[in-house]
Design a protein around this motif. Structure first.
Motif, PDB file in Angstrom:
ATOM      1  N   VAL A  41       0.844  -1.195   0.000  1.00  0.00           N
ATOM      2  CA  VAL A  41       0.000   0.000   0.000  1.00  0.00           C
ATOM      3  C   VAL A  41       0.881   1.248   0.000  1.00  0.00           C
ATOM      4  CG1 VAL A  41      -1.748   1.310   1.277  1.00  0.00           C
ATOM      5  CG2 VAL A  41      -1.826  -1.204   1.253  1.00  0.00           C
ATOM      6  N   VAL A  86      -1.849   0.681  -4.966  1.00  0.00           N
ATOM      7  CA  VAL A  86      -2.133  -0.447  -4.073  1.00  0.00           C
ATOM      8  C   VAL A  86      -1.964  -1.722  -4.884  1.00  0.00           C
ATOM      9  CG1 VAL A  86      -3.875  -1.649  -2.696  1.00  0.00           C
ATOM     10  CG2 VAL A  86      -3.713   0.847  -2.600  1.00  0.00           C
ATOM     11  N   ILE A  94      -8.012   0.108  -0.469  1.00  0.00           N
ATOM     12  CA  ILE A  94      -7.258  -1.149  -0.482  1.00  0.00           C
ATOM     13  C   ILE A  94      -8.091  -2.282  -1.069  1.00  0.00           C
ATOM     14  CG2 ILE A  94      -6.242  -2.908   1.037  1.00  0.00           C
ATOM     15  CD1 ILE A  94      -5.372  -0.528   2.860  1.00  0.00           C
ATOM     16  N   ARG A  99      -2.480  -5.597  -4.733  1.00  0.00           N
ATOM     17  CA  ARG A  99      -3.091  -6.733  -4.050  1.00  0.00           C
ATOM     18  C   ARG A  99      -2.633  -8.026  -4.715  1.00  0.00           C
ATOM     19  NH1 ARG A  99      -6.972  -2.857  -4.580  1.00  0.00           N
ATOM     20  NH2 ARG A  99      -7.514  -3.693  -6.631  1.00  0.00           N
TER      21      ARG A  99
END
Length: 242
Positions: free
Chosen positions: A5, A64, A53, A66
């Motif tokens: 992040v 961000v 997020i 992931r």
């Protein structure tokens, strides 16, 4: 599997056209099996950060990253249950392929076994929060996001539900990110505590907790909590001085 992040800026405009800065600098990373806890003053942008997020808000500056294709379980501040569906149906809608044995075990841990056929309007807030947790865990998420899952519960009920969350997290390789105002929750559930400033939010400290959750004694929990409080009070003094 890793969550990275870096939110360098997030603003929004009010109905009057005024611009408000919400986040000014949030940079951290979590690996599989880690539970990160965001702790900060009310209104500092914690929920906004979680939405970014989770990929629900794309209007921000930064990046961000992931895990590719990760299943995301999100427990919002409000349970957000479908009132016309039973407890079991609310969970199965999110996880239609859930294994019956695993689902039964989940209901057992969250004290929902006797409520599978009840509807949200028949549930207390504590039970509704349990259903929201069951729904998130049932999909077997790789990334679990919890936005104050214990808010508005009495102390005893919150403690019992916190223990149930800890049981469900144990042994899973997922990444988890929790928002809470309660330092006891942060220290008992988290592996890392991320202290946030007042709005616009920035990460003031990233504090690892080395001892595994199951091995933390009351004396160590109290010492960690006291250390975090000292840091919070110190950062508040520094912000006031600046």
């Amino acid at each position: 599997m890793r969550l990275e992040v870096e939110i360098t800026g997030k603003t929004f405009r009010s109905a009057a056209g005024e611009q408000h800065d919400v986040i000014s600098g949030a940079c951290f990373a979590l690996d599989a099996g880690e539970v990160g806890v965001l702790v900060g003053p009310s209104g500092c942008g914690k929920s906004t950060m979680l939405r970014i997020i989770a990929g629900l808000d794309h209007d921000y500056q930064g990046c961000v990253s992931r895990p590719t294709g990760a299943r995301i379980g999100f427990v919002f501040q409000e349970p957000r249950l479908l009132p016309w569906r039973s407890v079991e149906d609310n969970v199965r809608i999110a996880a239609p392929a859930a294994d019956e044995a695993k689902l039964s075990a989940l209901f057992e841990i969250l004290e929902l076994k006797a409520h599978r056929n009840h509807f949200p309007g028949e549930l207390s807030l504590g039970l509704a929060r349990r259903v929201a947790l069951a729904r998130a865990f049932a999909i077997e998420p790789e990334l679990l996001i919890l936005d104050e899952p214990l808010a508005s519960l009495d102390v005893a009920l919150a403690a019992r539900l916190r223990d149930e969350i800890a049981i469900l997290m144990e042994g899973r390789s997922m990444i988890a990110l929790l928002v809470t105002h309660d330092l006891d929750d942060a220290v008992r559930l988290g592996d890392r505590v991320l202290l946030l400033s007042s709005r616009p939010a920035r990460v003031l400290a990233d504090l690892p907790i080395r001892t595994p959750r199951s091995a933390r004694g009351e004396a160590e929990i109290a010492a960690i909590r006291a250390d975090i409080m000292r840091r919070i009070n110190g950062s508040s003094t520094d912000q006031a001085a600046s």
